[in-house]
Write an enzyme that holds these catalytic residues in place. Structure first.
Site, PDB file in Angstrom:
ATOM      1  N   ASN A  19      -4.754   4.208   6.926  1.00  0.00           N
ATOM      2  CA  ASN A  19      -6.137   4.563   6.565  1.00  0.00           C
ATOM      3  C   ASN A  19      -7.130   4.307   7.689  1.00  0.00           C
ATOM      4  OD1 ASN A  19      -5.454   5.563   4.125  1.00  0.00           O
ATOM      5  ND2 ASN A  19      -6.044   3.764   2.940  1.00  0.00           N
TER       6      ASN A  19
ATOM      7  N   HIS B 234       0.840  -1.204   0.000  1.00  0.00           N
ATOM      8  CA  HIS B 234       0.000   0.000   0.000  1.00  0.00           C
ATOM      9  C   HIS B 234       0.873   1.251   0.000  1.00  0.00           C
ATOM     10  CE1 HIS B 234      -3.088   2.743   2.104  1.00  0.00           C
ATOM     11  NE2 HIS B 234      -3.361   2.693   0.822  1.00  0.00           N
TER      12      HIS B 234
HETATM   13  C1  3HC Z   1      -6.280   6.807   0.647  1.00  0.00           C
HETATM   14  C2  3HC Z   1      -5.014   6.075   0.349  1.00  0.00           C
HETATM   15  O1  3HC Z   1      -5.201   4.684   0.426  1.00  0.00           O
HETATM   16  C3  3HC Z   1      -3.814   6.437   1.175  1.00  0.00           C
HETATM   17  C4  3HC Z   1      -3.268   7.811   0.895  1.00  0.00           C
HETATM   18  O2  3HC Z   1      -2.527   8.017  -0.036  1.00  0.00           O
HETATM   19  S1  3HC Z   1      -3.784   8.996   1.948  1.00  0.00           S
HETATM   20  C5  3HC Z   1      -2.959  10.438   1.362  1.00  0.00           C
HETATM   21  C6  3HC Z   1      -1.555  10.539   1.866  1.00  0.00           C
HETATM   22  N1  3HC Z   1      -0.953  11.751   1.357  1.00  0.00           N
HETATM   23  C7  3HC Z   1      -0.913  12.873   2.053  1.00  0.00           C
HETATM   24  O3  3HC Z   1      -1.324  12.936   3.203  1.00  0.00           O
HETATM   25  C8  3HC Z   1      -0.336  14.036   1.314  1.00  0.00           C
HETATM   26  C9  3HC Z   1      -0.359  15.276   2.130  1.00  0.00           C
HETATM   27  N2  3HC Z   1       0.272  16.373   1.393  1.00  0.00           N
HETATM   28  C10 3HC Z   1       1.628  16.524   1.356  1.00  0.00           C
HETATM   29  O4  3HC Z   1       2.386  15.785   1.937  1.00  0.00           O
HETATM   30  C11 3HC Z   1       2.132  17.715   0.558  1.00  0.00           C
HETATM   31  O5  3HC Z   1       1.106  18.643   0.439  1.00  0.00           O
HETATM   32  C12 3HC Z   1       2.650  17.295  -0.861  1.00  0.00           C
HETATM   33  C13 3HC Z   1       3.923  16.474  -0.735  1.00  0.00           C
HETATM   34  C14 3HC Z   1       1.610  16.522  -1.648  1.00  0.00           C
HETATM   35  C15 3HC Z   1       2.934  18.548  -1.699  1.00  0.00           C
HETATM   36  O6  3HC Z   1       3.825  19.372  -1.037  1.00  0.00           O
HETATM   37  P1  3HC Z   1       3.531  20.916  -0.827  1.00  0.00           P
HETATM   38  O7  3HC Z   1       4.773  21.547  -0.329  1.00  0.00           O
HETATM   39  O8  3HC Z   1       2.319  21.009   0.024  1.00  0.00           O
HETATM   40  O9  3HC Z   1       3.071  21.503  -2.211  1.00  0.00           O
HETATM   41  P2  3HC Z   1       3.725  21.719  -3.631  1.00  0.00           P
HETATM   42  O10 3HC Z   1       4.189  23.145  -3.702  1.00  0.00           O
HETATM   43  O11 3HC Z   1       2.671  21.266  -4.597  1.00  0.00           O
HETATM   44  O12 3HC Z   1       4.974  20.762  -3.796  1.00  0.00           O
HETATM   45  C16 3HC Z   1       6.255  21.062  -3.285  1.00  0.00           C
HETATM   46  C17 3HC Z   1       7.282  20.250  -4.041  1.00  0.00           C
HETATM   47  O13 3HC Z   1       7.087  18.853  -3.795  1.00  0.00           O
HETATM   48  C18 3HC Z   1       7.410  18.112  -4.990  1.00  0.00           C
HETATM   49  N3  3HC Z   1       6.206  17.403  -5.492  1.00  0.00           N
HETATM   50  C19 3HC Z   1       4.926  17.548  -5.063  1.00  0.00           C
HETATM   51  N4  3HC Z   1       4.128  16.694  -5.718  1.00  0.00           N
HETATM   52  C20 3HC Z   1       4.905  16.020  -6.579  1.00  0.00           C
HETATM   53  C21 3HC Z   1       4.656  14.979  -7.509  1.00  0.00           C
HETATM   54  N5  3HC Z   1       3.424  14.473  -7.713  1.00  0.00           N
HETATM   55  N6  3HC Z   1       5.697  14.488  -8.229  1.00  0.00           N
HETATM   56  C22 3HC Z   1       6.942  14.987  -8.044  1.00  0.00           C
HETATM   57  N7  3HC Z   1       7.239  15.961  -7.178  1.00  0.00           N
HETATM   58  C23 3HC Z   1       6.235  16.463  -6.446  1.00  0.00           C
HETATM   59  C24 3HC Z   1       7.898  19.120  -6.003  1.00  0.00           C
HETATM   60  O14 3HC Z   1       9.287  19.251  -5.874  1.00  0.00           O
HETATM   61  C25 3HC Z   1       7.189  20.376  -5.546  1.00  0.00           C
HETATM   62  O15 3HC Z   1       7.825  21.537  -6.000  1.00  0.00           O
HETATM   63  P3  3HC Z   1       7.303  22.172  -7.416  1.00  0.00           P
HETATM   64  O16 3HC Z   1       5.867  22.552  -7.213  1.00  0.00           O
HETATM   65  O17 3HC Z   1       8.204  23.354  -7.608  1.00  0.00           O
HETATM   66  O18 3HC Z   1       7.468  21.137  -8.468  1.00  0.00           O
HETATM   67  N1  NAD Z   2      -5.858   7.821  -4.504  1.00  0.00           N
HETATM   68  C1  NAD Z   2      -5.166   7.534  -3.428  1.00  0.00           C
HETATM   69  O1  NAD Z   2      -4.792   8.425  -2.676  1.00  0.00           O
HETATM   70  C2  NAD Z   2      -4.809   6.109  -3.131  1.00  0.00           C
HETATM   71  C3  NAD Z   2      -3.750   5.853  -2.251  1.00  0.00           C
HETATM   72  C4  NAD Z   2      -3.395   4.512  -1.979  1.00  0.00           C
HETATM   73  C5  NAD Z   2      -4.107   3.482  -2.569  1.00  0.00           C
HETATM   74  N2  NAD Z   2      -5.121   3.779  -3.438  1.00  0.00           N
HETATM   75  C6  NAD Z   2      -5.798   2.655  -4.094  1.00  0.00           C
HETATM   76  O2  NAD Z   2      -5.156   2.457  -5.356  1.00  0.00           O
HETATM   77  C7  NAD Z   2      -6.132   2.003  -6.315  1.00  0.00           C
HETATM   78  C8  NAD Z   2      -6.166   2.967  -7.492  1.00  0.00           C
HETATM   79  O3  NAD Z   2      -6.477   4.264  -7.031  1.00  0.00           O
HETATM   80  P1  NAD Z   2      -6.197   5.562  -7.923  1.00  0.00           P
HETATM   81  O4  NAD Z   2      -6.407   6.720  -7.033  1.00  0.00           O
HETATM   82  O5  NAD Z   2      -4.947   5.398  -8.678  1.00  0.00           O
HETATM   83  O6  NAD Z   2      -7.435   5.475  -8.946  1.00  0.00           O
HETATM   84  P2  NAD Z   2      -7.576   6.154 -10.374  1.00  0.00           P
HETATM   85  O7  NAD Z   2      -9.040   6.279 -10.632  1.00  0.00           O
HETATM   86  O8  NAD Z   2      -6.714   7.358 -10.484  1.00  0.00           O
HETATM   87  O9  NAD Z   2      -6.940   5.048 -11.369  1.00  0.00           O
HETATM   88  C9  NAD Z   2      -7.456   3.773 -11.556  1.00  0.00           C
HETATM   89  C10 NAD Z   2      -7.031   3.316 -12.948  1.00  0.00           C
HETATM   90  O10 NAD Z   2      -7.332   1.930 -13.085  1.00  0.00           O
HETATM   91  C11 NAD Z   2      -7.815   1.714 -14.405  1.00  0.00           C
HETATM   92  N3  NAD Z   2      -8.588   0.472 -14.393  1.00  0.00           N
HETATM   93  C12 NAD Z   2      -9.793   0.245 -13.810  1.00  0.00           C
HETATM   94  N4  NAD Z   2     -10.155  -1.044 -13.992  1.00  0.00           N
HETATM   95  C13 NAD Z   2      -9.141  -1.642 -14.691  1.00  0.00           C
HETATM   96  C14 NAD Z   2      -8.905  -2.950 -15.177  1.00  0.00           C
HETATM   97  N5  NAD Z   2      -9.786  -3.941 -14.966  1.00  0.00           N
HETATM   98  N6  NAD Z   2      -7.744  -3.204 -15.846  1.00  0.00           N
HETATM   99  C15 NAD Z   2      -6.833  -2.226 -16.050  1.00  0.00           C
HETATM  100  N7  NAD Z   2      -7.010  -0.964 -15.596  1.00  0.00           N
HETATM  101  C16 NAD Z   2      -8.140  -0.674 -14.932  1.00  0.00           C
HETATM  102  C17 NAD Z   2      -8.631   2.961 -14.722  1.00  0.00           C
HETATM  103  O11 NAD Z   2      -8.776   3.137 -16.114  1.00  0.00           O
HETATM  104  C18 NAD Z   2      -7.760   4.042 -14.072  1.00  0.00           C
HETATM  105  O12 NAD Z   2      -6.807   4.569 -14.980  1.00  0.00           O
HETATM  106  C19 NAD Z   2      -7.443   1.859  -5.552  1.00  0.00           C
HETATM  107  O13 NAD Z   2      -7.545   0.552  -5.065  1.00  0.00           O
HETATM  108  C20 NAD Z   2      -7.261   2.846  -4.399  1.00  0.00           C
HETATM  109  O14 NAD Z   2      -8.053   2.529  -3.290  1.00  0.00           O
HETATM  110  C21 NAD Z   2      -5.487   5.065  -3.739  1.00  0.00           C
END
Ligand code: 3HC
Ligand code: NAD
Length: 309
Positions: free
Chosen positions: A215, A165
């Site tokens: 989560n 994850h």
């Molecule tokens: C639900 C799921 O299952 C689980 C999950 O994923 S839950 C979500 C977990 N994630 C979080 O909690 C994210 C929380 N946010 C953060 O940590 C920060 O806001 C962040 C790292 C996304 C962005 O950083 P922040 O300083 O706030 O903003 P931002 O100015 O956009 O970015 C700073 C620098 O980070 C880097 N960066 C940010 N996003 C990037 C990306 N997607 N790719 C590459 N570099 C990136 C870049 O160097 C960027 O500088 P730039 O804008 O000049 O390119």
């Molecule tokens: N978004 C988040 O912050 C996050 C963080 C961790 C884990 N996840 C998990 O990761 C997974 C993807 O999330 P996401 O945010 O990247 O979603 P997303 O909607 O951005 O992307 C999903 C992709 O899967 C493709 N897809 C769907 N069914 C498919 C299939 N049968 N074969 C091939 N491709 C297929 C879709 O076309 C799409 O491009 C989910 O299980 C989500 O719960 C999401």
């Protein structure tokens, strides 16, 4: 206490294979997570095949990877732009794309799924690929909330199945939760742990419980923020400011919900509330349901709680 002392002891299955050094990776799903994982795996020298349902989506995925790599090199190669460009080209050469998972898996050491958060769809995918992937190949899911055991049940390789994850945005977030079910072999777990480290991430060991570690704590907090707003106890802007400035979070709960994707948030909470309907921390948010019904899924569609350009 060391990380390893937390490791769960698991029984060895008779069909367990040796520890796999993961080089060839098939990633199914080229959305925000799949593309991010592909980028990090390719950046660390792995050979990646990224699979999605259409060429158009895959083109967008590769464009997204290129855009993110540009942001990475801007910092990493600040004084050497040419070396940065070379790095980008090298990484992109490690990524190939396909709309046919069946064609991609026969050479895979790892098949990692990051498709829609729906149990039946994930089971169907892995059930089909189980017959096509080599015996040594490890299967893993990036699910946010579904039991890995349930996803693995559609395959005959439950000892070679685990959870990996990642967190959004994958290139920036250092954590990977490595999830073992009761059937995951120690070799598989170790292979996934080593793969996470090879990506430059810090792995933690998780049990196959709802939401694993992050989560299970983060999503109830985000849902309560939505319900707090629905009760009229704060505007979404004030709640976001409060949690950033008062609790040190980089994003407030509404910004983060939009960033994660409101469809993913809804899939998570619907699944949990269905299983545990009387638990108030899994209660629904009408506002979330309304936005998803309108197709406003957050940053990826240009609008969620907030509007994006
Ligand atoms: C639900 C799921 O299952 C689980 C999950 O994923 S839950 C979500 C977990 N994630 C979080 O909690 C994210 C929380 N946010 C953060 O940590 C920060 O806001 C962040 C790292 C996304 C962005 O950083 P922040 O300083 O706030 O903003 P931002 O100015 O956009 O970015 C700073 C620098 O980070 C880097 N960066 C940010 N996003 C990037 C990306 N997607 N790719 C590459 N570099 C990136 C870049 O160097 C960027 O500088 P730039 O804008 O000049 O390119
Ligand atoms: N978004 C988040 O912050 C996050 C963080 C961790 C884990 N996840 C998990 O990761 C997974 C993807 O999330 P996401 O945010 O990247 O979603 P997303 O909607 O951005 O992307 C999903 C992709 O899967 C493709 N897809 C769907 N069914 C498919 C299939 N049968 N074969 C091939 N491709 C297929 C879709 O076309 C799409 O491009 C989910 O299980 C989500 O719960 C999401």
């Amino acid at each position: 206490m060391s990380f390893f002392s937390h490791q769960i002891r698991r029984s060895f299955s008779s069909s367990a294979v040796r520890r796999v050094v993961i080089k060839n990776v098939t990633i199914i799903g080229g959305g925000q997570m799949g593309a991010g994982i592909a980028q990090v795996a390719a950046s660390t020298g792995h050979s990646v095949t990224l699979v999605d349902t259409s060429e158009d989506i895959l083109k967008k995925s590769v464009k997204g990877i290129e855009g993110s790599l540009k942001r990475v090199v801007k910092k990493k190669f600040a004084d050497k732009p040419e070396a940065g460009e070379e790095f980008i080209q090298k990484v992109l050469q490690n990524v190939s794309t396909s709309t046919d998972p069946a064609a991609a898996v026969p050479t895979s050491d790892l098949v990692l799924e990051a498709i829609v958060e729906n149990l039946n769809v994930k089971q169907d995918l892995f059930g089909r690929l189980d017959k096509l992937a080599p015996k040594h190949s490890i299967f893993a899911s990036n699910t946010s909330s579904l039991p890995i055991t349930d996803i693995a049940s559609s395959t005959s390789r439950q000892d070679r199945f685990g959870g990996l994850h990642f967190f959004n945005p994958v290139p920036m977030m250092k954590l990977v939760e490595v999830i073992a079910t009761s059937a995951t072999s120690q070799e598989t777990f170790d292979s996934l742990l080593n793969f996470s480290k090879a990506l430059g991430k810090t792995p933690v060991s998780c049990k196959d419980t709802p939401g694993f570690i992050v989560n299970r704590l983060l999503v109830p907090y985000m849902m309560e923020a939505l319900r707090l707003h629905e009760r009229g106890h704060g505007s979404k802007e004030d709640i976001d400011i409060a949690m950033k400035l008062g609790a040190g979070y980089p994003m407030g709960p509404f910004e983060l919900s939009d960033y994660v994707g409101l469809d993913t948030m809804k899939f998570i909470i619907d699944g949990w509330s269905e299983k545990d309907p009387d638990n108030p921390i899994f209660a629904q948010s009408e506002l979330l349901n309304k936005l998803v019904a309108e197709g406003k899924l957050g940053k990826k569609t240009g609008e969620g709680f907030y509007k994006y350009k």
